[in-house]
Design an enzyme around this catalytic site. Structure first.
Site, PDB file in Angstrom:
ATOM      1  N   ASP A   1       0.854  -1.184   0.000  1.00 25.35           N
ATOM      2  CA  ASP A   1       0.000   0.000   0.000  1.00 25.35           C
ATOM      3  C   ASP A   1       0.892   1.238   0.000  1.00 25.35           C
ATOM      4  O   ASP A   1       1.799   1.357   0.828  1.00 25.35           O
ATOM      5  CB  ASP A   1      -0.900   0.010   1.240  1.00 25.35           C
ATOM      6  CG  ASP A   1      -2.327   0.392   0.914  1.00 25.35           C
ATOM      7  OD1 ASP A   1      -2.499   1.413   0.223  1.00 25.35           O
ATOM      8  OD2 ASP A   1      -3.254  -0.307   1.341  1.00 25.35           O
TER       9      ASP A   1
ATOM     10  N   ASP B   1      -3.069   4.717  -2.457  1.00 24.90           N
ATOM     11  CA  ASP B   1      -4.196   5.237  -1.690  1.00 24.90           C
ATOM     12  C   ASP B   1      -4.573   6.635  -2.158  1.00 24.90           C
ATOM     13  O   ASP B   1      -3.703   7.514  -2.280  1.00 24.90           O
ATOM     14  CB  ASP B   1      -3.808   5.249  -0.209  1.00 24.90           C
ATOM     15  CG  ASP B   1      -4.947   5.594   0.707  1.00 24.90           C
ATOM     16  OD1 ASP B   1      -5.895   4.803   0.793  1.00 24.90           O
ATOM     17  OD2 ASP B   1      -4.878   6.654   1.364  1.00 24.90           O
TER      18      ASP B   1
ATOM     19  N   GLU C   1      -6.245   4.058  -6.246  1.00 30.41           N
ATOM     20  CA  GLU C   1      -7.555   4.343  -5.659  1.00 30.41           C
ATOM     21  C   GLU C   1      -7.898   5.791  -5.970  1.00 30.41           C
ATOM     22  O   GLU C   1      -7.137   6.692  -5.636  1.00 30.41           O
ATOM     23  CB  GLU C   1      -7.525   4.111  -4.151  1.00 30.41           C
ATOM     24  CG  GLU C   1      -8.874   4.360  -3.497  1.00 30.41           C
ATOM     25  CD  GLU C   1      -8.782   4.482  -1.985  1.00 30.41           C
ATOM     26  OE1 GLU C   1      -9.719   4.043  -1.305  1.00 30.41           O
ATOM     27  OE2 GLU C   1      -7.778   5.047  -1.484  1.00 30.41           O
TER      28      GLU C   1
ATOM     29  N   HIS D   1     -11.273  -3.166   2.647  1.00 32.26           N
ATOM     30  CA  HIS D   1     -11.161  -2.790   4.054  1.00 32.26           C
ATOM     31  C   HIS D   1     -12.019  -1.587   4.412  1.00 32.26           C
ATOM     32  O   HIS D   1     -12.206  -1.300   5.604  1.00 32.26           O
ATOM     33  CB  HIS D   1      -9.703  -2.490   4.394  1.00 32.26           C
ATOM     34  CG  HIS D   1      -9.154  -1.323   3.659  1.00 32.26           C
ATOM     35  ND1 HIS D   1      -8.929  -1.334   2.294  1.00 32.26           N
ATOM     36  CD2 HIS D   1      -8.785  -0.075   4.078  1.00 32.26           C
ATOM     37  CE1 HIS D   1      -8.459  -0.164   1.918  1.00 32.26           C
ATOM     38  NE2 HIS D   1      -8.356   0.625   2.972  1.00 32.26           N
ATOM     39  N   ASP D   2     -12.552  -0.881   3.418  1.00 32.99           N
ATOM     40  CA  ASP D   2     -13.383   0.298   3.667  1.00 32.99           C
ATOM     41  C   ASP D   2     -14.870   0.037   3.422  1.00 32.99           C
ATOM     42  O   ASP D   2     -15.677   0.947   3.605  1.00 32.99           O
ATOM     43  CB  ASP D   2     -12.947   1.459   2.765  1.00 32.99           C
ATOM     44  CG  ASP D   2     -11.647   2.101   3.207  1.00 32.99           C
ATOM     45  OD1 ASP D   2     -11.338   2.033   4.417  1.00 32.99           O
ATOM     46  OD2 ASP D   2     -10.942   2.656   2.356  1.00 32.99           O
TER      47      ASP D   2
END
Length: 561
Positions: free
Chosen positions: A111, A213, A266, A338-339
């Site tokens: 990440d 991210d 993302e 994860h969100d």
């Protein structure tokens, strides 16, 4: 039948990038497997489960952040980009994980969180030390307005203002997320090249790529930071420099480097046209993007305002992206991460038809054109959790929303908690359910967040031993992507776009045509299928084979026509 190789950049399997037929598995390290009994998952815990991941068949493991962090946002506030947080292990542990994953043919993607750092990062510590600091303009600092207020009225994604006054220098700094996550100033070339150098060092270590991210937020519009009261997105979503930055990143980090890497950005608010440019291989920016259109359709005025799934809207959205990136670019395929809430609870029936709805959505998603992403526990049908009190939750977004809604807007606590039950990020962050033993086999200690109470019934050991195994269904889907050119690269066409419960589409290549039909409903589908399947071969289904029956509740089938 049309020969797609005439116009599709990735139609010929021998020329298509490796990730067109790969499947990515996301690990949230805090919640995956704990090797030392401290209640927090770690790198050695992940190492202990590599055979499980290899048996599933995944090609890539994406690790959510494992860098040193104060954990205000569960690791997405990074104190040091060059090390491993002791709670997860050491750099030696990371190297061992990397080597053992590579031995099994599994790549590791890190990440990359470079829109912001932790406020404990040495860069920010130096930046806030003085207005004359050499690193002052590594972050977004602004003087108060004449009345002492913030430079503008932007709000943080985690509630409250996006500006915090720093008492040391009397100026405000920008943080699009928590106040402990100050935004880096990418207009400063020193910032960009420090990031690129860090990325190169991880690649030198053997890492196989990056999930980036909120990467489209790195390009800000400086003139809007200085005061105009326009929508926040006008100032920091898809700023004019974003393509320049990503092309520079690719050039500085990946050019001239041997290896098969994966980059996925993302990008909240990204449009199809933007995504086509970002993922156009001739542009050399990123391989694919994560977009949010489809996972926003069951939200009303805001995220914590859940509304029922409109299947027509979901089909329409996903089909738009399939068509929009067909000529140029590439889709990422996800319904969990994860969100996001757990898929089987969000869009399925997690009580009466948990296996059926989990496997239906798996078949539907994996048969779209793009690279599928599996989130830990999705492959065994894990569900949302319903903690009885807000005190059991850990996610900063949910906690801030609850506080603001109850204390500032006088909403009923039970109503607000119900919205957290439905949409909160901790649904995805409860520990992985491995066994029916103590703490679901996740830890021998006390977990950092409670295990979902349904773990005695829903766990990897029980699922794999079952005659109706979600895990086994995912294995077959992954194998199909690896071995079938049409699944990996074929054309997409949506059928019955306005039907309220039938999800149907085809995938076509020069050699075959596949039909996917799925009944997204607790009731049987009694109508006619959109195409004649009387002579078709049933390749996969989530009910016992009986092609003469109408589609049963949550039944999904894959035919070769």
């Amino acid at each position: 039948m049309t020969d797609l190789s005439e116009h599709r950049p990735f139609s010929e399997s021998q020329a298509a990038p490796w990730w067109t037929r790969a499947v990515v598995y996301q690990v949230y390290p805090r919640s995956f497997a704990d090797s030392d009994g401290d209640g927090i998952g770690d790198l050695n815990g992940i190492r202990s489960k590599l055979d499980y991941l290899a048996e599933l068949g995944v090609d890539v493991v994406w690790l959510s952040p494992v860098y040193p962090s104060p954990q205000h946002d569960n690791g997405y506030d990074i104190r040091d980009y060059e090390d491993i947080d002791p709670v997860f292990g050491t750099l030696d542990d990371f190297d061992a994980l990397l080597a053992e994953a590579h031995d099994r043919g599994i790549r590791i993607v890190m990440d990359l969180v470079v829109n912001h750092t932790s406020d404990e990062h040495e860069w920010f510590r130096e930046s806030r030390s003085s207005t004359d600091s050499p690193k002052r303009d590594w972050y977004w600092w602004r003087k108060p307005r004449e009345d002492g207020s913030a430079p503008n009225g932007w709000t943080s994604a985690f509630s409250g203002p996006a500006w915090t006054l720093d008492e040391t220098t009397g100026e405000y700094y920008l943080h699009l997320f928590a106040k402990q996550q100050p935004d880096l100033n990418w207009e400063n070339p020193e910032v960009r090249h420090a990031v690129y150098a860090m990325m190169r060092r991880w690649l030198d270590r053997g890492v196989d790529g990056f999930r980036m991210d909120v990467i489209n937020l790195i390009a800000k519009r400086a003139e809007l930071i200085d005061g105009p009261e326009r929508g926040a997105g006008d100032g920091f979503v898809m700023g004019p420099q974003i393509h320049e930055y990503l092309r520079e990143m690719h050039r500085e980090v990946f050019d001239g480097r041997e290896g098969a890497y994966l980059t996925v950005g993302e990008m909240p608010g990204v449009s199809i046209d933007d995504a086509a440019l970002f993922t156009d291989p001739t542009q050399q920016e990123v391989d694919m993007v994560f977009q949010f259109e489809h996972v926003s359709l069951d939200q009303g005025a805001h995220k914590f305002d859940p509304i029922p799934l409109d299947l027509v809207a979901l089909k329409t959205s996903l089909a738009r992206w399939q068509v929009g990136l067909a000529e140029t670019g590439w889709n990422s395929l996800y319904l969990n991460n994860h969100d996001q809430p757990r898929l089987v609870s969000r869009f399925g029936n997690d009580t009466d038809y948990r296996y059926e709805s989990a496997t239906l959505w798996a078949l539907v998603l994996h048969l779209h054109r793009g690279t599928p992403y599996v989130y830990q526990g999705e492959e065994i049908g894990m569900t949302n959790v319903r903690f009885e009190s807000i005190e059991h939750y850990r996610d900063i977004e949910s906690l801030n929303h609850y506080r603001e809604a109850v204390e500032e807007f006088d909403q009923a606590p039970s109503s607000v908690l119900g919205a957290v039950h439905a949409m909160g990020r901790d649904n995805a962050r409860t520990p992985m359910q491995w066994t029916a033993g103590e703490q679901a086999g996740f830890t021998t200690g006390t977990p950092w967040i409670a295990v979902n109470p349904n773990y005695p019934e829903i766990n990897a050991e029980a699922d794999r031993a079952s005659g109706t195994s979600v895990f086994a269904f995912y294995q077959r889907l992954i194998e199909l992507r690896h071995t079938n050119d049409t699944v990996a690269l074929g054309d997409f066409e949506l059928l019955e776009p306005s039907h309220p419960t039938l999800y149907a589409f085809t995938r076509s290549s020069s050699s075959e045509r596949l039909l996917i039909v799925a009944n997204v409903s607790d009731d049987p589908f009694t109508g006619d299928l959109p195409l004649d399947v009387s002579t078709a071969e049933l390749l996969l289904g989530n009910y016992p084979v009986d092609a003469d029956l109408p589609l049963r509740p949550w039944e999904a089938r894959l035919y070769r026509l």
